[in-house]
Design a protein around this motif. Structure first.
Motif, short mmCIF file in Angstrom:
data_model
loop_
_atom_site.label_atom_id
_atom_site.label_comp_id
_atom_site.label_asym_id
_atom_site.label_seq_id
_atom_site.Cartn_x
_atom_site.Cartn_y
_atom_site.Cartn_z
N VAL A 90 4.41 -3.44 -11.47
CA VAL A 90 5.01 -3.09 -10.04
C VAL A 90 2.70 -3.49 -9.42
O VAL A 90 2.32 -4.14 -8.63
CB VAL A 90 4.95 -1.64 -9.57
N ASN A 91 2.06 -2.85 -10.58
CA ASN A 91 0.75 -3.56 -9.72
C ASN A 91 1.09 -4.74 -10.20
O ASN A 91 -0.49 -5.73 -9.13
CB ASN A 91 -0.47 -2.96 -10.74
N ALA A 92 1.12 -5.30 -11.31
CA ALA A 92 0.65 -7.19 -10.63
C ALA A 92 1.42 -7.51 -10.06
O ALA A 92 1.27 -8.97 -9.71
CB ALA A 92 0.70 -7.07 -12.92
N VAL A 93 3.27 -7.36 -10.28
CA VAL A 93 3.75 -7.27 -9.06
C VAL A 93 3.37 -7.98 -8.32
O VAL A 93 3.10 -8.93 -7.13
CB VAL A 93 5.35 -7.46 -9.20
N PHE A 94 2.52 -7.04 -6.91
CA PHE A 94 2.06 -6.75 -5.91
C PHE A 94 0.78 -7.78 -5.81
O PHE A 94 0.79 -8.22 -4.78
CB PHE A 94 1.87 -5.02 -5.46
N LEU A 95 0.58 -7.67 -6.87
CA LEU A 95 -1.37 -8.42 -6.48
C LEU A 95 -0.74 -10.11 -7.05
O LEU A 95 -1.75 -11.18 -6.22
CB LEU A 95 -1.85 -7.92 -7.73
N LEU A 96 0.20 -10.52 -7.53
CA LEU A 96 0.74 -11.65 -7.75
C LEU A 96 1.09 -12.14 -6.37
O LEU A 96 1.01 -13.18 -6.01
CB LEU A 96 1.48 -12.21 -8.76
N GLY A 97 2.00 -11.22 -5.62
CA GLY A 97 2.61 -11.95 -4.70
C GLY A 97 0.83 -12.03 -3.41
O GLY A 97 1.22 -12.52 -3.22
N GLU A 98 0.03 -10.91 -3.45
CA GLU A 98 -0.51 -11.38 -2.66
C GLU A 98 -1.30 -12.33 -2.91
O GLU A 98 -2.04 -13.11 -1.91
CB GLU A 98 -1.99 -9.80 -2.71
N PHE B 192 0.90 -1.11 -0.10
CA PHE B 192 0.41 0.01 0.08
C PHE B 192 0.74 1.22 -0.45
O PHE B 192 0.45 2.51 -0.76
CB PHE B 192 -0.94 0.42 1.00
N PHE B 193 1.73 1.21 0.38
CA PHE B 193 2.50 2.42 0.78
C PHE B 193 3.67 2.88 -0.52
O PHE B 193 3.44 3.79 -0.87
CB PHE B 193 3.82 2.39 1.95
N VAL B 194 3.76 1.39 -1.23
CA VAL B 194 4.78 1.96 -2.63
C VAL B 194 3.90 1.77 -3.23
O VAL B 194 3.81 3.42 -4.29
CB VAL B 194 5.70 0.27 -2.68
N LEU B 195 2.24 1.47 -3.71
CA LEU B 195 1.89 1.87 -4.76
C LEU B 195 0.97 3.38 -4.18
O LEU B 195 0.95 4.33 -5.35
CB LEU B 195 0.50 1.12 -4.93
N LEU B 196 1.10 3.38 -3.60
CA LEU B 196 0.07 5.10 -2.98
C LEU B 196 1.92 5.98 -2.73
O LEU B 196 1.26 7.25 -3.23
CB LEU B 196 -0.16 5.19 -1.36
N SER B 197 2.51 5.70 -3.08
CA SER B 197 3.55 6.28 -3.42
C SER B 197 3.71 7.09 -4.60
O SER B 197 4.19 8.23 -5.25
CB SER B 197 5.06 6.14 -2.67
N LEU B 198 3.92 6.23 -5.17
CA LEU B 198 3.96 6.03 -6.70
C LEU B 198 2.68 6.80 -6.87
O LEU B 198 3.10 7.63 -8.40
CB LEU B 198 3.84 4.28 -7.33
N LEU B 199 1.72 7.07 -6.77
CA LEU B 199 0.80 7.31 -7.36
C LEU B 199 1.01 8.96 -6.93
O LEU B 199 0.52 9.87 -8.18
CB LEU B 199 -1.23 6.97 -6.49
N VAL B 200 0.54 9.09 -5.74
CA VAL B 200 1.05 10.17 -5.31
C VAL B 200 2.49 10.73 -6.07
O VAL B 200 2.18 12.51 -7.26
CB VAL B 200 2.04 10.52 -4.20
N VAL B 201 3.25 10.74 -6.94
CA VAL B 201 4.62 10.87 -7.17
C VAL B 201 4.42 11.73 -9.26
O VAL B 201 4.01 12.03 -9.38
CB VAL B 201 5.68 9.76 -7.46
N ILE B 202 3.16 10.40 -9.55
CA ILE B 202 2.96 10.32 -10.80
C ILE B 202 1.86 11.52 -10.82
O ILE B 202 1.67 12.46 -12.14
CB ILE B 202 2.19 9.34 -11.48
#
Length: 356
Positions: free
Chosen positions: A255-263, A118-128
């Motif tokens: 990144v979205n696919a990587v994290f979701l597959l890990g989940e 969540f932290f990584v995805l949210l940070s990436l989203l904010v940067v974008i």
């Protein structure tokens, strides 16, 4: 649909992104009277109708009483114990939202993974957003990226709740053992509760648990569709234009696919096939949103195949609609592979998923 890319200097990634050029005035009523529009609308409404039917037929507590609905004995190979209530594939137990797929793994590990994701995805989203501005929300990729971020945020909250509940259960079990004089019981044994779905003691998940499950399965198809469309359809156009990929663009489509597959590898959520309906509705909602925006504003289409002025538009819409099936099936096969491998390697610890 034509493309142009803006190159050169500039600190924002938008200066290095592609932007399709508008080929027709979409606010003109004549644009929406073309035969292509009616055929494309037919595909979209068809997907929505199928999705609505699947939800009506299989979702909810009364699904087993509807015509053709999941029967108590055949839903997931169950034996119909407890009146079939706990054998339907759509049923979600409260602990499935926060416990890992192996009993030997403490729920805190799944919590840590979801929190970091969540932290990584949210940070990436904010940067974008800072880099490219609000225009990024015009793309299906960002819609899906936000949905994945919401999933991990909600998953983190439910994991915190689950860890608290897990700790309370262990304390209660230890207190009961002390009262019975069985103080020799080990902590490891107390930390491995039984998860028998037919024992009639497991609690059915509430609204937030079901919402997590629905978002999870919608993300499964949407992430695969997003990345496949980008890398196999959009990216070839960019390559022809000598387009240089940047870190943010690669991150949004990987990144979205990587994290979701890990989940998927860690959690114990089931994956009933009928919830592909929510994936259909998610994609249809995006298409309808684009139509409404273009009917009100003369603006370029974010994806070339969405342009309804092209004679090939019905084929493109049909192709994307059909692509949803293999995208969802691929993720379901990943879940089946996970089930097979963990059941083989950790037979005593693996929490079996219903329906596999």
């Amino acid at each position: 649909m034509r493309f142009f890319t803006t190159g050169g200097g500039g600190g924002s990634s938008s200066a290095r992104s592609y932007e399709p050029m508008a080929t027709a005035d979409t606010t003109d009523l004549r644009y929406w009277l073309h035969w292509q529009v009616g055929l494309c609308a037919l595909w979209v409404l068809g997907c929505m109708s199928v999705a609505s039917y699947l939800i009506w037929r299989h979702e909810g507590t009364g699904a087993d009483r509807r015509p053709g609905g999941a029967s108590p004995s055949s839903a997931a190979g169950g034996d119909g114990v407890d009146g079939g209530k706990r054998s339907r594939p759509g049923v979600l137990y409260d602990d499935e939202a926060w416990r890992p797929c192996l009993r030997d793994i403490h729920p805190a590990w799944l919590l840590a993974y979801r929190l970091i994701s969540f932290f990584v995805l949210l940070s990436l989203l904010v940067v974008i957003v800072i880099s490219d501005g609000g225009n990024i929300f015009y793309y299906y990729t960002q819609w899906t990226f936000i949905l994945v971020t919401i999933y991990f945020g909600l998953g983190t909250a439910l994991s915190i709740y689950g860890c608290s509940k897990f700790a309370d259960e262990n304390v209660a079990a230890a207190r009961a053992d002390m009262e019975l004089g069985t103080t020799y019981i080990t902590h490891a044994a107390a930390a491995k509760p039984s998860f028998d779905e037919h024992d009639g003691t497991r609690e059915i998940a509430g609204f937030w648990g079901y919402l997590l499950q629905i978002i999870y399965q919608a993300n499964a198809g949407a992430v695969m569709l997003t990345d496949c469309v980008f890398w196999f359809i959009i990216f070839p156009f960019l390559t022809v234009k000598d387009y240089n990929l940047n870190f943010l663009l690669i991150g949004m489509h990987s990144v979205n696919a990587v994290f979701l597959l890990g989940e998927a590898a860690l959690n114990s959520l089931s994956f009933p096939w009928f919830r592909i309906a929510y994936f259909f509705l998610w994609t249809a909602l995006y298409v309808i949103f684009q139509w409404i925006v273009h009917a009100a504003t003369p603006i370029w289409w974010p994806y070339p195949f969405l342009d309804l002025s092209s004679n090939l538009a019905p084929l493109w819409y049909l192709a994307v609609a059909v692509m949803q099936l293999p995208c969802y099936v691929v993720f379901r096969l990943v879940i089946k592979l996970k089930h097979h491998l963990l059941a083989k390697w950790f037979p005593g610890s693996f929490v079996r998923l219903r329906g596999y």
